[in-house]
Design an enzyme around this catalytic site. Structure first.
Site, mmCIF file in Angstrom:
data_model
loop_
_atom_site.group_PDB
_atom_site.id
_atom_site.type_symbol
_atom_site.label_atom_id
_atom_site.label_comp_id
_atom_site.label_asym_id
_atom_site.label_seq_id
_atom_site.Cartn_x
_atom_site.Cartn_y
_atom_site.Cartn_z
ATOM 1 N N GLU A 93 0.826 -1.203 0.000
ATOM 2 C CA GLU A 93 0.000 0.000 0.000
ATOM 3 C C GLU A 93 0.865 1.259 0.000
ATOM 4 O O GLU A 93 1.978 1.252 0.501
ATOM 5 C CB GLU A 93 -0.903 0.007 1.236
ATOM 6 C CG GLU A 93 -1.924 -1.097 1.172
ATOM 7 C CD GLU A 93 -2.828 -1.158 2.393
ATOM 8 O OE1 GLU A 93 -3.873 -1.800 2.299
ATOM 9 O OE2 GLU A 93 -2.479 -0.573 3.435
ATOM 10 N N CYS A 348 -0.724 6.047 9.817
ATOM 11 C CA CYS A 348 0.484 5.347 10.241
ATOM 12 C C CYS A 348 0.146 4.052 10.956
ATOM 13 O O CYS A 348 -0.691 4.032 11.838
ATOM 14 C CB CYS A 348 1.269 6.196 11.223
ATOM 15 S SG CYS A 348 1.941 7.642 10.477
HETATM 16 N N1 SAH Z 1 9.417 0.866 9.662
HETATM 17 C C1 SAH Z 1 9.630 2.255 9.700
HETATM 18 C C2 SAH Z 1 8.735 3.028 8.760
HETATM 19 C C3 SAH Z 1 7.314 2.573 8.674
HETATM 20 S S1 SAH Z 1 6.313 2.806 10.110
HETATM 21 C C4 SAH Z 1 9.492 2.779 11.108
HETATM 22 O O1 SAH Z 1 9.059 2.034 11.975
HETATM 23 O O2 SAH Z 1 9.847 3.923 11.331
HETATM 24 C C5 SAH Z 1 5.975 4.552 9.987
HETATM 25 C C6 SAH Z 1 5.632 5.241 11.288
HETATM 26 O O3 SAH Z 1 4.332 4.859 11.741
HETATM 27 C C7 SAH Z 1 6.594 4.915 12.411
HETATM 28 O O4 SAH Z 1 6.951 6.051 13.145
HETATM 29 C C8 SAH Z 1 5.757 4.004 13.256
HETATM 30 O O5 SAH Z 1 6.248 3.962 14.534
HETATM 31 C C9 SAH Z 1 4.390 4.631 13.119
HETATM 32 N N2 SAH Z 1 3.304 3.769 13.532
HETATM 33 C C10 SAH Z 1 3.218 2.430 13.453
HETATM 34 N N3 SAH Z 1 2.053 1.981 13.963
HETATM 35 C C11 SAH Z 1 1.378 3.069 14.381
HETATM 36 C C12 SAH Z 1 0.085 3.254 14.987
HETATM 37 N N4 SAH Z 1 -0.720 2.232 15.239
HETATM 38 N N5 SAH Z 1 -0.296 4.513 15.279
HETATM 39 C C13 SAH Z 1 0.517 5.576 14.990
HETATM 40 N N6 SAH Z 1 1.718 5.453 14.420
HETATM 41 C C14 SAH Z 1 2.152 4.208 14.118
#
Ligand code: SAH
Ligand code: SF4
Length: 364
Positions: A93, A348
């Site tokens: 996605e 996110c």
């Molecule tokens: N793997 C990388 C990039 C993808 S995740 C990383 O972890 O940084 C992108 C962002 O979304 C990251 O900051 C992650 O911590 C955040 N994220 C993941 N799950 C989330 C959620 N349920 N609510 C809010 N942010 C979330």
């Protein structure tokens, strides 16, 4: 299944071999790359400055497009989630996010959040993508074609890229870095380095390596906790690269690149929202020029989490504002981020192919 290789994945030396084998002049390699990445052609026939016979050779032996757009869904806030199918049956996605000016009349920025893996191997407790497990790394063509396909579909030119979709970009290091080199190559006029952000859960040795790569970009660190005990609990990667090792790599990144760091901090109710967290976060923020993004926790109950992840709750708005203002009173730059696409599971951590898996039937 199509067995022809994708031409966008060729390395410099593979390109050189291809050109030599066809007895073409050396400048053809860059001509083809300009057609692929600047003109964003979808068919070899469109490269009109190549001899017809050579074009035919290319179409007989290579493909240009890596993704098939399966479906898209638009959120009430204007963001659009795209579901792409990969040739091997996996899916990924990407999320398009328009940013409006103050009067909400004109779009001033168009950002695409792109994926670097199908699924993710890191398995953070709060992330829907992590719940899918690791399927595989994306190749360069699959990473870049998310941008090309969305621009084609929306008939627009994106202004910003965030590598914050499915997957951990620094665990698909070579393909992520090669993609960044292409995206920021001045010859292709795609993006300046200032308009690209790579987000990582903190793969410390790769952060150091990235600092020394040809074109490092803005780095976002998914911090989410200020002590190792809590971070171990919500981000298993912390057991391999703990906060001390991570901070050392971040200092190194800043020392080499001079690019300020962005810390992402999801505020969980009762987990990482105390006065002590504010003190430790203030210390962390002062180590290199940086900014902290306080992010609301987006619901992932549609993935049916079990055990500890099922207990995670977002801190309320009041708590978020208090947390942010305490940090600001210590002169720490903070922004409290609104989420995009919450109503389409495009926010996110919600990129979990909910449409495809039919985990949820919530329709906008
Ligand atoms: N793997 C990388 C990039 C993808 S995740 C990383 O972890 O940084 C992108 C962002 O979304 C990251 O900051 C992650 O911590 C955040 N994220 C993941 N799950 C989330 C959620 N349920 N609510 C809010 N942010 C979330
Ligand atoms: Fe992977 Fe990032 Fe999700 Fe963690 S937050 S599971 S690293 S995509």
């Amino acid at each position: 299944m199509n067995k022809k290789p994708n031409i966008k994945n060729l390395t410099d030396s593979q390109f050189f071999e291809l050109i030599q084998s066809q007895k073409q002049p050396g400048y053809r390699a860059e001509q083809i790359r300009i057609a692929l990445f600047k003109q964003k052609i979808s068919d070899f026939d469109q490269i009109s400055n190549l001899p017809k016979g050579f074009r035919e050779f290319l179409s007989d032996n290579y493909v240009v497009n890596a993704l098939k757009l399966n479906k898209h869904r638009q959120s009430q806030d204007g963001s659009i989630k795209f579901l792409f199918d990969l040739p091997d049956g996996n899916s990924i996605e990407s999320v398009y996010m328009p940013w409006y000016d103050n009067d909400e009349e004109a779009i001033v920025r168009e950002t695409l959040c792109i994926s670097t893996m199908a699924g993710c191997s890191v398995n953070c407790a709060f992330c829907a993508t992590g719940k899918l497990g690791f399927k595989r790394n994306l190749d360069v063509a699959e990473i870049i074609d998310q941008i090309i396909e969305v621009e084609r579909f929306l008939n627009t030119k994106l202004t910003n890229i965030v590598m914050m979709g499915m997957g951990e970009p620094l665990l698909n290091y070579n393909n992520s870095i090669k993609s960044l080199e292409i995206l920021t190559d001045p010859n292709y006029e795609m993006f300046s380095r200032k308009r690209i952000t790579l987000s990582t859960s903190g793969i410390a040795p790769r952060i150091k390596q990235f600092a020394r790569s040809p074109r490092p970009v803005k780095l976002a660190i998914s911090l989410h906790a200020t002590d190792n005990g809590t971070r171990d609990l919500i981000m298993p990667i912390n057991k391999s690269f703990n906060l001390e090792i991570l901070m050392d790599s971040i200092e190194d990144y800043y020392r080499i690149t001079k690019i300020p760091i962005m810390y992402e901090y999801i505020l969980f109710d009762g987990i990482n929202d105390t006065n002590d967290d504010i003190k430790r976060l203030t210390k962390i923020a002062r180590r290199v020029p940086s900014r902290i993004n306080i992010i609301p926790f987006n619901d992932i109950s549609f993935t049916n989490p079990q055990g500890f992840p099922a207990t995670l709750r977002p801190a309320n708005r009041e708590k978020m504002n208090w947390f942010a203002s305490e940090l600001r009173s210590q002169s720490v730059p903070v922004i409290v981020r609104d989420t995009f696409g919450g109503d389409i599971e495009g926010a996110c951590g919600q990129l979990a192919l909910s449409d495809k898996l039919k985990i949820l039937q919530k329709i906008v």
